[in-house]
Design a protein around this motif. Sequence first.
Motif, PDB file in Angstrom:
ATOM      1  N   PRO A1069      81.858  45.110   7.251  1.00 55.35           N
ATOM      2  CA  PRO A1069      82.006  43.779   7.882  1.00 55.35           C
ATOM      3  C   PRO A1069      80.678  43.301   8.457  1.00 55.35           C
ATOM      4  O   PRO A1069      79.796  44.105   8.763  1.00 55.35           O
ATOM      5  CB  PRO A1069      83.058  44.016   8.970  1.00 55.35           C
ATOM      6  N   PRO A1070      80.552  41.997   8.662  1.00 53.77           N
ATOM      7  CA  PRO A1070      79.280  41.475   9.201  1.00 53.77           C
ATOM      8  C   PRO A1070      79.113  41.838  10.653  1.00 53.77           C
ATOM      9  O   PRO A1070      80.096  42.083  11.383  1.00 53.77           O
ATOM     10  CB  PRO A1070      79.425  39.955   9.011  1.00 53.77           C
ATOM     11  N   LYS A1071      77.859  41.922  11.092  1.00 51.33           N
ATOM     12  CA  LYS A1071      77.577  42.182  12.488  1.00 51.33           C
ATOM     13  C   LYS A1071      78.106  41.051  13.365  1.00 51.33           C
ATOM     14  O   LYS A1071      78.661  41.312  14.426  1.00 51.33           O
ATOM     15  CB  LYS A1071      76.068  42.339  12.696  1.00 51.33           C
ATOM     16  N   ASP A1072      77.888  39.786  12.940  1.00 60.07           N
ATOM     17  CA  ASP A1072      78.303  38.627  13.727  1.00 60.07           C
ATOM     18  C   ASP A1072      79.532  38.013  13.065  1.00 60.07           C
ATOM     19  O   ASP A1072      79.470  37.517  11.936  1.00 60.07           O
ATOM     20  CB  ASP A1072      77.174  37.597  13.782  1.00 60.07           C
ATOM     21  N   SER A1073      80.643  38.081  13.796  1.00 58.49           N
ATOM     22  CA  SER A1073      81.870  37.492  13.245  1.00 58.49           C
ATOM     23  C   SER A1073      82.004  36.009  13.558  1.00 58.49           C
ATOM     24  O   SER A1073      83.000  35.397  13.175  1.00 58.49           O
ATOM     25  CB  SER A1073      83.093  38.241  13.812  1.00 58.49           C
ATOM     26  N   GLY A1074      81.023  35.408  14.275  1.00 58.13           N
ATOM     27  CA  GLY A1074      81.091  33.991  14.630  1.00 58.13           C
ATOM     28  C   GLY A1074      82.042  33.731  15.751  1.00 58.13           C
ATOM     29  O   GLY A1074      82.566  32.616  15.893  1.00 58.13           O
ATOM     30  N   ASN A1075      82.326  34.780  16.613  1.00 56.25           N
ATOM     31  CA  ASN A1075      83.246  34.647  17.752  1.00 56.25           C
ATOM     32  C   ASN A1075      84.657  34.313  17.276  1.00 56.25           C
ATOM     33  O   ASN A1075      85.418  33.640  17.981  1.00 56.25           O
ATOM     34  CB  ASN A1075      82.753  33.596  18.745  1.00 56.25           C
TER      35      ASN A1075
END
Length: 1288
Positions: A1069-1075
């Motif tokens: 999964p990506p480090k930043d989920s976009g909150n």
Amino acid sequence: MPEPTKKDDGQPEVAPDSSDVPSENSVTSKEAKVATKDTEAKVTEAEAEAAVPTPAAEPPQPQPVVIVVTELEPVEGEVTDPQPIVTEPVENGHSEPEQTQPERSVQVIEVKEEEPSSSKTHDKDDDVTASTPSPPPPAEDGSTPKKLSIDLPNDSDPESTRGRKDSVWSLGDGQPPEEIDKQTENPPLSTLLIEKPQSGSITVGGDITFIAKVEAKDLLRKPTVKWFKGKWMDLASKTGKHLQLKESFERLSKIHTFEMHIIKAKENYAGNYRCEVTYKDKFDSCSFDLEVKEVPEVSQSIDIRSAFKRSSEGQDDAGELDFSGLLKHREVKQEETPEVDVWEILKNARPDEYEKIAFTYGITDLRGLLKRLKKTKKEEKKSEAFAKRLEPAYQVDKGGKIRLIVDLADPTVELKWYKNGQEIRPTPKFIFEHKGTQRIMVINNCQMSDDAAYSVTAGEEKCTTELFVKELPVNIVKELEPVKTTVNERIELECEVSEEGAKVKWMKNGVEVPTGVRSRYRVKSEGTKHWLIIDDASKDDTGTYSLMATGGTSQAHVQVDLKPLKVLMDLQSVTVLLGQPLKLNCEIYPGNVPGRWYKNGQLVQPNDRISITHKTKNHSLDVESSTIHDAGDYTFVPEGYTQTLSAKVHIIDPPRVHLEALNVQDNTVTIVAGNKLRLEIPISGEPAPRVVWMKGERVILDTGSRVHAETFADHTCLTIDITEREDTGNYKIVLQNEAGEDTASVKVKVVDIPDPPEAPLVTEVGGDWCTMTWEPPRYDGGSPILGYFIERKKKQSSRWMRLNFDLCKETTFEPKKMIEGVPYEVRIFAVNAIGVSKPSEPSKPFIPLAVTSEPTMLVVDDVTDTTVTMKWRPPDTIGAAGLDGYQIEYCIEGTDDWIVANKELTEKTKYTITGLPVEAKILVRVKAINAAGASQPRTTQHSILVKEVIEPPKIRIPRHLKQTYIRKVGEVVNLVVPFVGKPRPKVTWLKEGQPIDPTISIRNSDCDSIMFIRKAERKHSGKYELSVQVENHIDTAMLDIQIVDLPGPPQAVKIEEIWGNNVALDWSPPKDSGNAPITGYTIQKADKKTMEWYTCVEHYHRTCITISDLVVGNEYFFRIYSENMVGLSEDATATKDSALIVKEGLHLKNPEYNDRDFTEPPRFTQPLINTFAIAGYNATLNCSVRANPRPKVVWMKNKITIIDDPRYRMFHNQGVCTLEIRKPSPFDGGVYTCKAVNDLGEAQVDCKLEVKGGFTFFELMKRGVPLHLIDKYMNESKTSESEKKGSD
């Protein structure tokens, strides 16, 4: 149709086929002589018959003009030898007759036919007959006078043709096909014809009419109409019994009608005709065709010798077949049938042999034979010696030069020229020239003796022609001069003409002067000079003398007077008082000459009062008691003499003004203004006195425009055309003559309608009424004011309505029954005995209005220690005046003083009264205010205690804020949280126990609190606490705000396994989920050859996947996007290695290569260039950039990035960057920048765009351009214009 041939002077001559014109000298009898009263118009029956077209065969080649020889007409009753005259050729295709001259009708009085003289005439005319057929013979019987009426245009023929017979004319065959297209070069300027002639067809001998109509509404005079046949032949000069031109004008419809009647049509009338209409610079024309159908031909097996015997010599049917002899049932002696075909003999014979053949075979009607012969087609044999023959006829002016040309087929053949059968030898007059195969004979200085038949022989062949020499008209060189002389003197009138030996005619008062042996007049001529001599002149010789020549007329007046007498004592002018005796006398020599007395041209006869005496030399006239009528000019005329004696007699009488004739009291004349005043006052005096009218010190002149004075023999008149108020006053009359002076005065009083009153004032207005007042008019018109009329109208209307039919005596009035809310105006009329004044100026517009009803539901909304807040509802009935606002009043309980709480009206239905004393009791009332005034007040039922009540605070969280409030990054956050509490609560915001970010705006009011974030960021996410406190009472609420963004790309994408055509992928999964939670992934593949990406799977939730159905032999790369509730991540993570799909059982060992580094920073290979664009037309900016990896291209205008602007379209393909500007305006001008950025660096290029063709302020506003940019653009436009003017 014949073509023009060139004359020596370069002018074309038009010639019809010579076969169309009958021979003149082949006739056994000469032309009949016709005498008319008008010596200038001479017409024969032959001309009348020939005044229609003659048949025209189809010529094998163009022919020159045919010049027809006619004969001068002798004086009535005399027979003279014919004298050839050559008619003037038509120049330039047609003549230009004057249409404005009236037509003349020439009546033939008597026709005499002469017998053929001798055979020498035929011998002499053989050569002439060979080329020039003669016109038909006259139709009258030699013994029976016959009248023939022919309409001739007055000046339609050239001057050289006046005074002799008209030539035979032909309508020709019309225009050949090749000439139909050759119409007039200049197109018609306008359309005049409203009805054009239509083509038609008739049989031979039928009648037809062609009609053309012209509308004359826009024409100041009659248009000019010409009728043509073919291309050049003007039919105006060809009118006669076969052709008539008529015109008429209908005054009601204003239409000119022009008609052309063709009567008893012949075969050669067929062809193309044209009607031309001209008016000043306007022109119109119309072409039409006439088809003439032949009657069935008579079988040629009949005996032509019996058929062509004359049945009625000279009648209208001469030349037609006469079968009456064949049809009569009686025995006649049959002539022997000719053994040969006479028609073939005639067809093959020369024209000079026609008479001989007719005589041999007993044909007496030669003219009819020729007429029938022309109807048969004759085949012309081609000449073996001549390639081109002589033309049938030539014409030349007297003294001119002519060239006769033939073209030889064989140049070696011997050629000879003949004149009337005599061979011509080369002389200075006759010059022979050779040009190739052409043989030319030039005749110089042509005289009347050269008018002859010419022929040329080449071997055994011969061709002939005829030359006509036109004699120029005799013009007047020196005019006659007027002569004034006395009786018994010699009179000599001298005139000089242009030619020696010319024949002229002397006339006196339009009658020819007798010049016989016993005549008093003698005529003498010497060279070009001519004299008319009267040796012993008498008074009867007075008159107008004229000399007439063929080229003009000269006239002069001759006055013969008596010799003067010797006057010993002339008449003397005298002045006599009225009633005194009058005596006039004179003395003349010789004394025995009687005379007559005249007064003002009237003969004076002696009576009881007047006596006339004559004693030797003395002549006298005595009047016992003179009267006014005796004044005048007296003349004594000696009998038999022109000399007279004259004197003036003046009878004088003192002037007097007779005012009693006015019959008015006190000499005062009253008149209504605007009427005409005419005062006629009788006066007397001799001589007629000088009359002066005066008003005060001003003299009234007879040249005045409105006020003027006139004086006549027995009265004087003062006229005022339109009387005005200023004309009131005393008018003085002063009369003066040499006998005395008299004066009188007249008073004039001008009464008028009163002046209009001033504009009325509307002092009070109700729901359907008003009250108005006004002032009386300043001037009552000289008569008391009787009353007033009042009118009103709606402001938007123009129709006034009278409100009173009985005069209003007062200066106030109350109009009623008006519509509420409609603006009205009123005006006033003043009335006196003369009439009604003009209306006053309208009053200022007013609107009948009513007050509203009282406000409703007045309640207390809030109370504090010093304020009271009231609420209410609007009135139930508002009315047309509307509602301007509310007025709030209060009073302290126990008093009647109502205090206005609001200085200005409030439009709201809620108001807070401030500044109240604590714990006071008050009453409150509210009034609705509009233009009509204040309504009835609405008052509270009970008094209000001014004391604040504590209300615990309570936060009322909206439903959508009770759950997590989610917004995207960059969106606006606007949260409104209502609450209640009194007094005004204290509001506090905290984020997780800490003060909120300064970028968050908080606005509080009495009833709510607003949180506003202009551009949300992820740091704004969290839990917010809202506290509302009133004294010791606190209420709190929690708000959860979540700001979400696009997720980052997945991590560690790798190829786990490759088998068959399947590839297994795995990632983190990506480090930043976009909150926001990750909702799925999108997997794409790309063939290594093309590197074009295709989506394999979308919205995939797991972090591993198997991609199937890959193509064997291809090598693939894969990349993956992460996705949350906002959307796909901006970037994707690709696999570092590729997956090669190989066929099972084969193992390919890939060689190892060192990868070349193709990466490079952006570099522009083609920069932007400065561009000019046209406003409203799309413009493009182009450049090319080179970079690896592919750069991100950004376009900027004036250093501002262009983002999502619909006016711009951006393209980036194969390194070419394009910016398209849709329909630019001057606002779009500026500096444009293209910026390319990748991981290795960035580069940019600039250019300047200038848009030509500005827009107005309105157009820029219409396009939605912001105001500050419009202002900037307008300033730049003014600066550029001033710079251009400075450079100029």
